[in-house]
Design an enzyme around this catalytic site. Structure first.
Site, short mmCIF file in Angstrom:
data_model
loop_
_atom_site.label_atom_id
_atom_site.label_comp_id
_atom_site.label_asym_id
_atom_site.label_seq_id
_atom_site.Cartn_x
_atom_site.Cartn_y
_atom_site.Cartn_z
N TYR A 104 21.46 2.70 20.61
CA TYR A 104 20.33 1.79 20.88
C TYR A 104 20.71 0.80 21.98
O TYR A 104 20.00 0.66 22.98
CB TYR A 104 19.90 1.03 19.62
CG TYR A 104 19.03 -0.15 19.96
CD1 TYR A 104 19.53 -1.44 19.95
CD2 TYR A 104 17.70 0.04 20.34
CE1 TYR A 104 18.73 -2.52 20.30
CE2 TYR A 104 16.90 -1.03 20.69
CZ TYR A 104 17.42 -2.31 20.67
OH TYR A 104 16.63 -3.38 21.03
N LYS A 139 19.35 0.18 26.11
CA LYS A 139 18.95 -1.08 26.73
C LYS A 139 19.72 -1.29 28.03
O LYS A 139 19.14 -1.63 29.08
CB LYS A 139 19.17 -2.25 25.77
CG LYS A 139 18.21 -2.28 24.60
CD LYS A 139 16.77 -2.32 25.09
CE LYS A 139 15.78 -2.26 23.96
NZ LYS A 139 14.39 -2.20 24.43
N SER A 154 18.24 -6.76 25.34
CA SER A 154 18.73 -7.31 24.07
C SER A 154 20.12 -7.89 24.25
O SER A 154 20.92 -7.36 25.04
CB SER A 154 18.76 -6.19 23.02
OG SER A 154 19.51 -6.59 21.88
P1 NAD Z 1 8.29 -3.00 17.21
O1 NAD Z 1 8.77 -1.71 16.66
O2 NAD Z 1 7.50 -3.91 16.36
O3 NAD Z 1 7.44 -2.76 18.56
C1 NAD Z 1 7.67 -1.63 19.36
C2 NAD Z 1 6.31 -0.97 19.60
O4 NAD Z 1 6.50 0.18 20.41
C3 NAD Z 1 5.64 -0.51 18.29
O5 NAD Z 1 4.32 -0.98 18.23
C4 NAD Z 1 5.69 1.02 18.38
O6 NAD Z 1 4.57 1.64 17.77
C5 NAD Z 1 5.71 1.24 19.89
N1 NAD Z 1 6.31 2.53 20.29
C6 NAD Z 1 7.45 3.09 19.80
N2 NAD Z 1 7.67 4.27 20.40
C7 NAD Z 1 6.64 4.46 21.31
C8 NAD Z 1 6.30 5.48 22.22
N3 NAD Z 1 7.04 6.59 22.34
N4 NAD Z 1 5.18 5.32 22.98
C9 NAD Z 1 4.41 4.22 22.86
N5 NAD Z 1 4.67 3.20 22.00
C10 NAD Z 1 5.78 3.33 21.24
O7 NAD Z 1 9.59 -3.74 17.77
P2 NAD Z 1 9.75 -5.23 18.34
O8 NAD Z 1 10.68 -5.96 17.42
O9 NAD Z 1 8.43 -5.81 18.66
O10 NAD Z 1 10.57 -4.95 19.69
C11 NAD Z 1 9.88 -4.81 20.91
C12 NAD Z 1 10.93 -4.54 21.97
O11 NAD Z 1 11.89 -5.60 21.99
C13 NAD Z 1 11.72 -3.25 21.72
O12 NAD Z 1 11.96 -2.60 22.98
C14 NAD Z 1 13.04 -3.75 21.15
O13 NAD Z 1 14.11 -2.88 21.44
C15 NAD Z 1 13.20 -5.06 21.87
N6 NAD Z 1 14.05 -6.01 21.14
C16 NAD Z 1 13.74 -6.33 19.84
C17 NAD Z 1 14.57 -7.23 19.14
C18 NAD Z 1 14.29 -7.57 17.71
O14 NAD Z 1 15.21 -8.08 17.04
N7 NAD Z 1 13.10 -7.34 17.21
C19 NAD Z 1 15.67 -7.79 19.77
C20 NAD Z 1 15.94 -7.44 21.11
C21 NAD Z 1 15.12 -6.55 21.78
C1 WQD Z 2 22.00 -10.96 11.41
C2 WQD Z 2 23.14 -11.47 10.52
C3 WQD Z 2 24.36 -9.73 9.44
C4 WQD Z 2 21.03 -8.37 6.93
C5 WQD Z 2 20.15 -6.83 15.30
C6 WQD Z 2 20.39 -5.77 16.32
C7 WQD Z 2 20.06 -6.29 17.70
C8 WQD Z 2 18.67 -6.87 17.71
C9 WQD Z 2 18.52 -7.93 16.64
C10 WQD Z 2 17.21 -5.17 18.60
C11 WQD Z 2 24.41 -10.66 10.64
C12 WQD Z 2 23.64 -10.59 8.41
C13 WQD Z 2 21.78 -9.05 7.85
C14 WQD Z 2 21.34 -8.44 5.56
C15 WQD Z 2 23.18 -9.90 6.09
N1 WQD Z 2 17.68 -5.86 17.53
N2 WQD Z 2 22.85 -9.81 7.43
N3 WQD Z 2 22.42 -9.22 5.18
O1 WQD Z 2 22.72 -7.49 13.67
O2 WQD Z 2 22.46 -9.78 14.80
O3 WQD Z 2 21.02 -7.89 15.54
O4 WQD Z 2 18.82 -7.31 15.38
O5 WQD Z 2 17.50 -5.35 19.75
O6 WQD Z 2 20.17 -5.21 18.60
O7 WQD Z 2 21.78 -5.44 16.32
O8 WQD Z 2 20.64 -8.93 13.31
O9 WQD Z 2 19.35 -9.51 11.32
O10 WQD Z 2 20.67 -7.35 11.30
O11 WQD Z 2 21.87 -9.55 11.16
O12 WQD Z 2 24.17 -10.57 5.72
O13 WQD Z 2 20.68 -7.81 4.67
O14 WQD Z 2 22.74 -11.37 9.15
O15 WQD Z 2 25.67 -9.37 8.98
O16 WQD Z 2 25.53 -11.54 10.53
P1 WQD Z 2 21.85 -8.52 14.30
P2 WQD Z 2 20.56 -8.77 11.72
#
Ligand code: NAD
Ligand code: WQD
Length: 337
Positions: A149, A153, A125
């Site tokens: 979190y 990562k 991330s």
């Molecule tokens: P998500 O929660 O939709 O998907 C994660 C999946 O993992 C879910 O289906 C959940 O049931 C499964 N899971 C959780 N714990 C588990 C366990 N112990 N064993 C097996 N399965 C398990 O989230 P997502 O948004 O699809 O994110 C997927 C990956 O990408 C995550 O590792 C997240 O940290 C990473 N990521 C997400 C974002 C984002 O903004 N969505 C940004 C950067 C990185």
């Molecule tokens: C985006 C912008 C907020 C909600 C997060 C995690 C990151 C990754 C992606 C997993 C910011 C603003 C948000 C709201 C708002 N996840 N905001 N009102 O914080 O960039 O990243 O999600 O890996 O680890 O930190 O994403 O969507 O929360 O916020 O004003 O109700 O929107 O301040 O500027 P962020 P976000």
């Protein structure tokens, strides 16, 4: 083509990756404990692709459950999405995050090693960059995490790098996602947050469909185009396609690569809100609030390495992201049932 294990494959990003993997000709096996997703997503994947992935309801915290998958299938590569991802929750419950995201991941790496499967794409991330000194952010920028979190990562990146130093036959892709949003064009799969969304676009989607009253804008006094936070929003389908490019690269190369997956363009909160208004055809109410603790002003990717190394660039624009998000929301008012 290859047999790919997708952990977390019924989740938001994982399910979109499964669609693209199948359509690229790969065989997909899904491992998920359904903590934050539903098994019916597999039927939605089948509706889109004509193929229902083989599924193991398994928990990465239980090493024997992972071993069974490798005993029953010759896996060529793993794309590791499974894990917990809520920043605020990780601050309140760090041990839960370390247990799943670190211990659970180490279980996976141990079994991969045991069965000679040494090709992995890991969901990292942009949060590992913390507050960047400048933008756009390059992969060689210093890393600094500010919550459990993000630390999980970064620790996974370090574990996988050390694994490759100990055994250079490993191939490791550390993909640093920026802000994935949007949904598949079909509206059959998309993001279904648990409870009140923390992230911007899922929250805006709930304002648009009337389940939330107004958007709280967390601060408008940042040094940005309009004072609100700027982020690099990337369409989840672009992100999924980036994984196809990454796993194809990993299957033909050794060593570790860190790669940003973003668009290289930043949008402010208010710019996203107005794009969503265009997508849903409604004016969306909002209130300016104080800054959210831990937020940074601006964050967007340098995308050169993904283009040069993987031949991949994002193609969807912010209007596509909002349009597909709204389409999914309209078709799934109560989430995926
Ligand atoms: P998500 O929660 O939709 O998907 C994660 C999946 O993992 C879910 O289906 C959940 O049931 C499964 N899971 C959780 N714990 C588990 C366990 N112990 N064993 C097996 N399965 C398990 O989230 P997502 O948004 O699809 O994110 C997927 C990956 O990408 C995550 O590792 C997240 O940290 C990473 N990521 C997400 C974002 C984002 O903004 N969505 C940004 C950067 C990185
Ligand atoms: C985006 C912008 C907020 C909600 C997060 C995690 C990151 C990754 C992606 C997993 C910011 C603003 C948000 C709201 C708002 N996840 N905001 N009102 O914080 O960039 O990243 O999600 O890996 O680890 O930190 O994403 O969507 O929360 O916020 O004003 O109700 O929107 O301040 O500027 P962020 P976000």
């Amino acid at each position: 083509m290859a047999k790919i294990l997708v952990t977390g494959g019924t989740g938001y990003i994982g399910s979109h990756a499964c669609v693209e993997l199948i359509q690229a000709g790969h065989e997909v096996i899904v491992l998920d404990n359904l903590y934050n997703s539903k098994e019916v997503v597999l039927d939605r994947i089948a509706e889109i692709t004509g193929v229902k992935p083989k599924f193991y309801r398994a928990d990465i915290r239980e090493i024997e459950e992972i071993r069974q998958v490798f005993q029953e299938n010759k896996i060529d590569a793993v794309i590791h999405f499974a894990g917990l991802k809520a920043v605020g929750e990780s601050v309140a419950q760090p041990l839960m995050y370390y247990e799943t995201n670190i211990s659970g991941s180490i279980n996976l790496y141990e079994i991969m090693k045991e069965y000679g499967c040494k090709t992995i794409v890991f969901s990292s991330s942009a949060t590992v960059y913390g507050a960047p000194k400048s933008v756009p952010i390059r992969e060689d920028f210093e890393v600094h995490t500010t919550n459990p979190y993000g630390s999980t990562k970064l620790m996974n990146e370090m574990i996988l790098e050390d694994l490759t130093v100990s055994d250079p036959s490993w191939s490791v892709m550390l993909l640093r996602y920026f802000n994935p949003i949007g949904a598949h064009e079909s509206g059959l799969i998309g993001e279904v947050p648990n409870g009140i969304p923390n992230n911007l676009v899922p929250y805006i989607a709930r304002v648009a469909n009337g389940t939330l009253e107004y958007l709280r804008v967390w601060g408008n006094d940042y040094d940005t185009i309009d004072g609100t936070g700027v982020r690099d929003y990337i369409h989840v389908v672009d992100l999924a396609k980036g994984h196809i490019a990454a796993v194809d690269y990993a299957l033909t190369h050794k060593g570790t690569e860190k790669v940003n997956l973003g668009t290289g363009k930043g949008y402010s909160v208010l710019q996203v809100l107005h794009a969503y208004e265009k997508a849903c055809g409604k004016e969306l109410p909002y209130k300016i609030m104080d800054r959210r603790p831990g937020d940074i002003a601006e964050c967007y990717a340098d995308t050169q390495k993904a283009k040069e190394l993987l031949g991949w660039s994002a193609v969807y624009n912010i209007d596509d992201m909002c349009r597909t998000s709204w389409n999914f929301t309209l078709k799934n008012p109560d989430g995926i049932k």
